[in-house]
Design a protein around this motif. Structure first.
Motif, PDB file in Angstrom:
ATOM      1  N   PRO A 357      -0.326  -8.961  -2.648  1.00 54.96           N
ATOM      2  CA  PRO A 357      -1.602  -8.508  -3.235  1.00 54.96           C
ATOM      3  C   PRO A 357      -1.498  -8.054  -4.688  1.00 54.96           C
ATOM      4  O   PRO A 357      -2.512  -8.040  -5.402  1.00 54.96           O
ATOM      5  CB  PRO A 357      -1.996  -7.331  -2.320  1.00 54.96           C
ATOM      6  CG  PRO A 357      -1.335  -7.625  -1.021  1.00 54.96           C
ATOM      7  CD  PRO A 357      -0.030  -8.250  -1.389  1.00 54.96           C
ATOM      8  N   PHE A 358      -0.298  -7.701  -5.144  1.00 56.27           N
ATOM      9  CA  PHE A 358      -0.155  -7.279  -6.538  1.00 56.27           C
ATOM     10  C   PHE A 358      -0.373  -8.440  -7.504  1.00 56.27           C
ATOM     11  O   PHE A 358      -0.539  -8.219  -8.704  1.00 56.27           O
ATOM     12  CB  PHE A 358       1.219  -6.646  -6.762  1.00 56.27           C
ATOM     13  CG  PHE A 358       1.315  -5.229  -6.286  1.00 56.27           C
ATOM     14  CD1 PHE A 358       0.943  -4.182  -7.110  1.00 56.27           C
ATOM     15  CD2 PHE A 358       1.752  -4.936  -5.003  1.00 56.27           C
ATOM     16  CE1 PHE A 358       1.024  -2.862  -6.672  1.00 56.27           C
ATOM     17  CE2 PHE A 358       1.837  -3.629  -4.547  1.00 56.27           C
ATOM     18  CZ  PHE A 358       1.460  -2.584  -5.382  1.00 56.27           C
ATOM     19  N   ALA A 359      -0.354  -9.681  -7.000  1.00 53.54           N
ATOM     20  CA  ALA A 359      -0.693 -10.821  -7.848  1.00 53.54           C
ATOM     21  C   ALA A 359      -2.133 -10.712  -8.337  1.00 53.54           C
ATOM     22  O   ALA A 359      -2.491 -11.251  -9.397  1.00 53.54           O
ATOM     23  CB  ALA A 359      -0.496 -12.130  -7.084  1.00 53.54           C
ATOM     24  N   VAL A 360      -2.972  -9.999  -7.571  1.00 51.16           N
ATOM     25  CA  VAL A 360      -4.372  -9.753  -7.969  1.00 51.16           C
ATOM     26  C   VAL A 360      -4.539  -8.323  -8.471  1.00 51.16           C
ATOM     27  O   VAL A 360      -5.092  -8.088  -9.543  1.00 51.16           O
ATOM     28  CB  VAL A 360      -5.325 -10.016  -6.782  1.00 51.16           C
ATOM     29  CG1 VAL A 360      -6.760  -9.675  -7.165  1.00 51.16           C
ATOM     30  CG2 VAL A 360      -5.218 -11.461  -6.320  1.00 51.16           C
ATOM     31  N   ALA A 361      -4.035  -7.356  -7.697  1.00 50.06           N
ATOM     32  CA  ALA A 361      -4.203  -5.946  -8.072  1.00 50.06           C
ATOM     33  C   ALA A 361      -3.488  -5.623  -9.368  1.00 50.06           C
ATOM     34  O   ALA A 361      -3.899  -4.712 -10.106  1.00 50.06           O
ATOM     35  CB  ALA A 361      -3.677  -5.047  -6.948  1.00 50.06           C
ATOM     36  N   GLY A 362      -2.409  -6.366  -9.675  1.00 45.29           N
ATOM     37  CA  GLY A 362      -1.662  -6.095 -10.894  1.00 45.29           C
ATOM     38  C   GLY A 362      -2.448  -6.311 -12.165  1.00 45.29           C
ATOM     39  O   GLY A 362      -2.092  -5.771 -13.219  1.00 45.29           O
ATOM     40  N   THR A 363      -3.541  -7.080 -12.088  1.00 47.22           N
ATOM     41  CA  THR A 363      -4.366  -7.310 -13.285  1.00 47.22           C
ATOM     42  C   THR A 363      -5.152  -6.067 -13.675  1.00 47.22           C
ATOM     43  O   THR A 363      -5.723  -6.018 -14.767  1.00 47.22           O
ATOM     44  CB  THR A 363      -5.349  -8.469 -13.043  1.00 47.22           C
ATOM     45  OG1 THR A 363      -6.177  -8.160 -11.907  1.00 47.22           O
ATOM     46  CG2 THR A 363      -4.596  -9.762 -12.774  1.00 47.22           C
ATOM     47  N   ALA A 364      -5.207  -5.075 -12.792  1.00 45.84           N
ATOM     48  CA  ALA A 364      -5.909  -3.821 -13.103  1.00 45.84           C
ATOM     49  C   ALA A 364      -4.935  -2.673 -13.321  1.00 45.84           C
ATOM     50  O   ALA A 364      -5.350  -1.525 -13.475  1.00 45.84           O
ATOM     51  CB  ALA A 364      -6.874  -3.469 -11.965  1.00 45.84           C
ATOM     52  N   MET A 365      -3.631  -2.966 -13.343  1.00 42.01           N
ATOM     53  CA  MET A 365      -2.605  -1.930 -13.490  1.00 42.01           C
ATOM     54  C   MET A 365      -1.787  -2.195 -14.745  1.00 42.01           C
ATOM     55  O   MET A 365      -1.599  -3.354 -15.135  1.00 42.01           O
ATOM     56  CB  MET A 365      -1.666  -1.923 -12.279  1.00 42.01           C
ATOM     57  CG  MET A 365      -2.330  -1.647 -10.953  1.00 42.01           C
ATOM     58  SD  MET A 365      -1.169  -1.945  -9.561  1.00 42.01           S
ATOM     59  CE  MET A 365       0.159  -0.801  -9.984  1.00 42.01           C
ATOM     60  N   PRO A 366      -1.262  -1.158 -15.379  1.00 43.70           N
ATOM     61  CA  PRO A 366      -0.322  -1.387 -16.487  1.00 43.70           C
ATOM     62  C   PRO A 366       0.880  -2.197 -16.002  1.00 43.70           C
ATOM     63  O   PRO A 366       1.312  -2.067 -14.852  1.00 43.70           O
ATOM     64  CB  PRO A 366       0.079   0.027 -16.904  1.00 43.70           C
ATOM     65  CG  PRO A 366      -1.044   0.900 -16.450  1.00 43.70           C
ATOM     66  CD  PRO A 366      -1.551   0.268 -15.188  1.00 43.70           C
ATOM     67  N   ALA A 367       1.421  -3.016 -16.880  1.00 42.14           N
ATOM     68  CA  ALA A 367       2.530  -3.893 -16.502  1.00 42.14           C
ATOM     69  C   ALA A 367       3.714  -3.101 -15.954  1.00 42.14           C
ATOM     70  O   ALA A 367       4.339  -3.492 -14.961  1.00 42.14           O
ATOM     71  CB  ALA A 367       2.972  -4.725 -17.705  1.00 42.14           C
ATOM     72  N   LEU A 368       4.015  -1.969 -16.572  1.00 41.25           N
ATOM     73  CA  LEU A 368       5.138  -1.160 -16.125  1.00 41.25           C
ATOM     74  C   LEU A 368       4.883  -0.571 -14.738  1.00 41.25           C
ATOM     75  O   LEU A 368       5.804  -0.443 -13.926  1.00 41.25           O
ATOM     76  CB  LEU A 368       5.403  -0.037 -17.132  1.00 41.25           C
ATOM     77  CG  LEU A 368       6.820   0.568 -17.154  1.00 41.25           C
ATOM     78  CD1 LEU A 368       7.867  -0.513 -17.364  1.00 41.25           C
ATOM     79  CD2 LEU A 368       6.911   1.618 -18.265  1.00 41.25           C
ATOM     80  N   ALA A 369       3.622  -0.255 -14.448  1.00 41.65           N
ATOM     81  CA  ALA A 369       3.278   0.282 -13.122  1.00 41.65           C
ATOM     82  C   ALA A 369       3.438  -0.797 -12.052  1.00 41.65           C
ATOM     83  O   ALA A 369       3.904  -0.522 -10.941  1.00 41.65           O
ATOM     84  CB  ALA A 369       1.852   0.818 -13.126  1.00 41.65           C
ATOM     85  N   THR A 370       3.048  -2.021 -12.374  1.00 42.59           N
ATOM     86  CA  THR A 370       3.212  -3.129 -11.425  1.00 42.59           C
ATOM     87  C   THR A 370       4.678  -3.367 -11.118  1.00 42.59           C
ATOM     88  O   THR A 370       5.069  -3.524  -9.954  1.00 42.59           O
ATOM     89  CB  THR A 370       2.588  -4.411 -11.992  1.00 42.59           C
ATOM     90  OG1 THR A 370       1.195  -4.200 -12.232  1.00 42.59           O
ATOM     91  CG2 THR A 370       2.757  -5.578 -11.027  1.00 42.59           C
ATOM     92  N   LEU A 371       5.509  -3.397 -12.159  1.00 45.32           N
ATOM     93  CA  LEU A 371       6.946  -3.585 -11.957  1.00 45.32           C
ATOM     94  C   LEU A 371       7.532  -2.447 -11.132  1.00 45.32           C
ATOM     95  O   LEU A 371       8.361  -2.666 -10.235  1.00 45.32           O
ATOM     96  CB  LEU A 371       7.656  -3.684 -13.308  1.00 45.32           C
ATOM     97  CG  LEU A 371       9.181  -3.853 -13.269  1.00 45.32           C
ATOM     98  CD1 LEU A 371       9.576  -5.094 -12.485  1.00 45.32           C
ATOM     99  CD2 LEU A 371       9.753  -3.909 -14.691  1.00 45.32           C
ATOM    100  N   SER A 372       7.094  -1.216 -11.401  1.00 41.48           N
ATOM    101  CA  SER A 372       7.586  -0.065 -10.634  1.00 41.48           C
ATOM    102  C   SER A 372       7.208  -0.182  -9.165  1.00 41.48           C
ATOM    103  O   SER A 372       8.025   0.080  -8.272  1.00 41.48           O
ATOM    104  CB  SER A 372       7.012   1.235 -11.211  1.00 41.48           C
ATOM    105  OG  SER A 372       7.389   1.410 -12.562  1.00 41.48           O
TER     106      SER A 372
END
Length: 394
Positions: A357-372
């Protein structure tokens, strides 16, 4: 003066990986680096597909030599010279990877060079296998049944070189289907696997090589940028993510696979090696290559303060490569374990389902937060998995 012996020498049941095989792996990792760099240079969905097709081509080239070196000593006799010739073909193929789907002006045709080098690499493998099958009617018959698939795949690659655009991609897909399907439907009754330890170790080392390529991608992604705390944090997270995948594989998967091969009967062993290693290690390696691309773009993203802020999200193909590559690798490890142990371990596939799901949700999160987030999910799953399993001794 003693003349060197040029005959083939059988691999003993207790044989280990030779330094010459590791030398071949260095050429293979250069080819993987070329794939990652080419995908990063032309970041798009089509570029991702082309990169995965090249990975599948490289993998099928490499895995044939893993089988061959399990039958004969790769570093002795005539096999040594064949291995060096194969390395040369693989190295030239790797150099031509940026032009595999689009020929650059001047020089030789890149698509033709890739097809010819692939043919040479595979033909050397088959010729040595044919020589090694002397006196073994079942193995020689299997090699002969295997040959048309390789020739058919090469013809389709040459046909692809004469086309452009979508037609070239479809011909590549057809070439890989012919080669892979020819192996699967050709059966396993003639193939020989002498050393379970050598075969498992061989594939474990290539997993390390691929994970090392992801570490290289982290460094290359920020080599031209001034060091900053976002780069330090993202680099540490990327290294922890690669370490988690290493832990999952070498903490249990690798030893479990070796024990399953050693315990299998002669007929079952070849089928198990084909399914668990030759086929299921392809998505495992492809996932690492995609992850390396995602880490490379993430590091560039968080490190380039002039183009992006720390609140900017990772988007598009870069986000898909990061999350999709990680999920693909975890699912492939779970499938590998299912094939070698007969049971499904829940931790890794559950982690993959949480990451997708982060493939979609990651577009609303900072890049560093997605990686974390994806790193924490992976490490949590690996921790749970390691508590449930104790790796058997090698």
């Amino acid at each position: 003066m003693t003349r060197p012996r040029l005959d083939l020498r059988a691999m003993p049941e207790t044989g280990a990986v030779s330094p010459l095989e590791l030398f071949l792996d260095l050429v293979f990792v250069f080819a993987l680096t070329q794939v990652t760099a080419t995908m990063a240079a032309g970041l798009s969905g089509a570029g991702l597909l082309r990169g995965l097709l090249v990975v599948a081509l490289l993998w099928w080239s490499w895995t044939g030599y893993a089988w061959l070196a399990n039958l004969v000593r790769a570093d002795q006799g005539i096999a040594r010279f064949v291995m060096f010739a194969a390395m040369a073909a693989m190295f030239v193929l790797a150099l031509a990877i940026p032009e595999a789907f689009g020929d650059a002006p001047g020089g030789l045709s890149g698509p033709v060079v890739v097809a010819v080098c692939y043919f040479v690499f595979r033909a050397l493998h088959l010729l040595l296998f044919y020589a090694a099958s002397r006196g073994d009617v079942a193995l020689r018959g299997q090699v002969l049944r295997f040959t048309p698939a390789m020739l058919g795949g090469t013809v389709l690659l040459l046909a692809a070189a004469a086309t452009e655009g979508t037609a070239r991609i479809w011909l590549w897909v057809a070439a890989l289907i012919v080669d892979y399907a020819g192996t699967y439907f050709g059966g396993v009754r003639g193939w020989r696997l002498r050393s379970a330890g050598h075969f498992a170790e061989r594939h474990g080392l290539i997993v390390i090589v691929a994970l090392g390529e992801s570490i290289v991608a982290i460094g290359v992604g920020v080599a031209r940028l001034p060091i900053s705390w976002p780069i330090v944090v993202a680099s540490a997270l990327g290294l922890a993510l690669a370490g988690g995948l290493w832990w999952a594989y070498f903490g249990f998967s690798s030893a479990a696979g070796e024990h399953a091969l050693a315990a299998a009967g002669d007929g079952e062993r070849a089928a198990l090696a084909r399914d668990a290693y030759s086929f299921l290690h392809l998505p495992l390696i492809a996932g690492i290559v995609l992850l390396a691309l995602g880490l490379k773009k993430t590091l560039e993203y968080v490190g380039d303060e002039q183009a992006h802020t720390l609140t900017d999200p990772l988007k598009g193909v870069a986000l898909a490569a990061l999350t999709g590559g990680l999920a693909l690798h975890l699912l492939a490890q779970a499938a590998f374990r299912r094939r070698v142990t007969g049971r499904l371990d829940a931790a890794l596939p559950v982690a993959a389902l949480l990451i997708v799901p982060f493939a979609v949700a990651g577009t609303a999160m900072p890049a560093l937060a997605t990686l974390s987030a994806v790193t924490l999910i992976t490490l949590a799953a690996v921790t749970v998995d390691s508590r449930r399993h104790t790796a058997p001794p090698r």
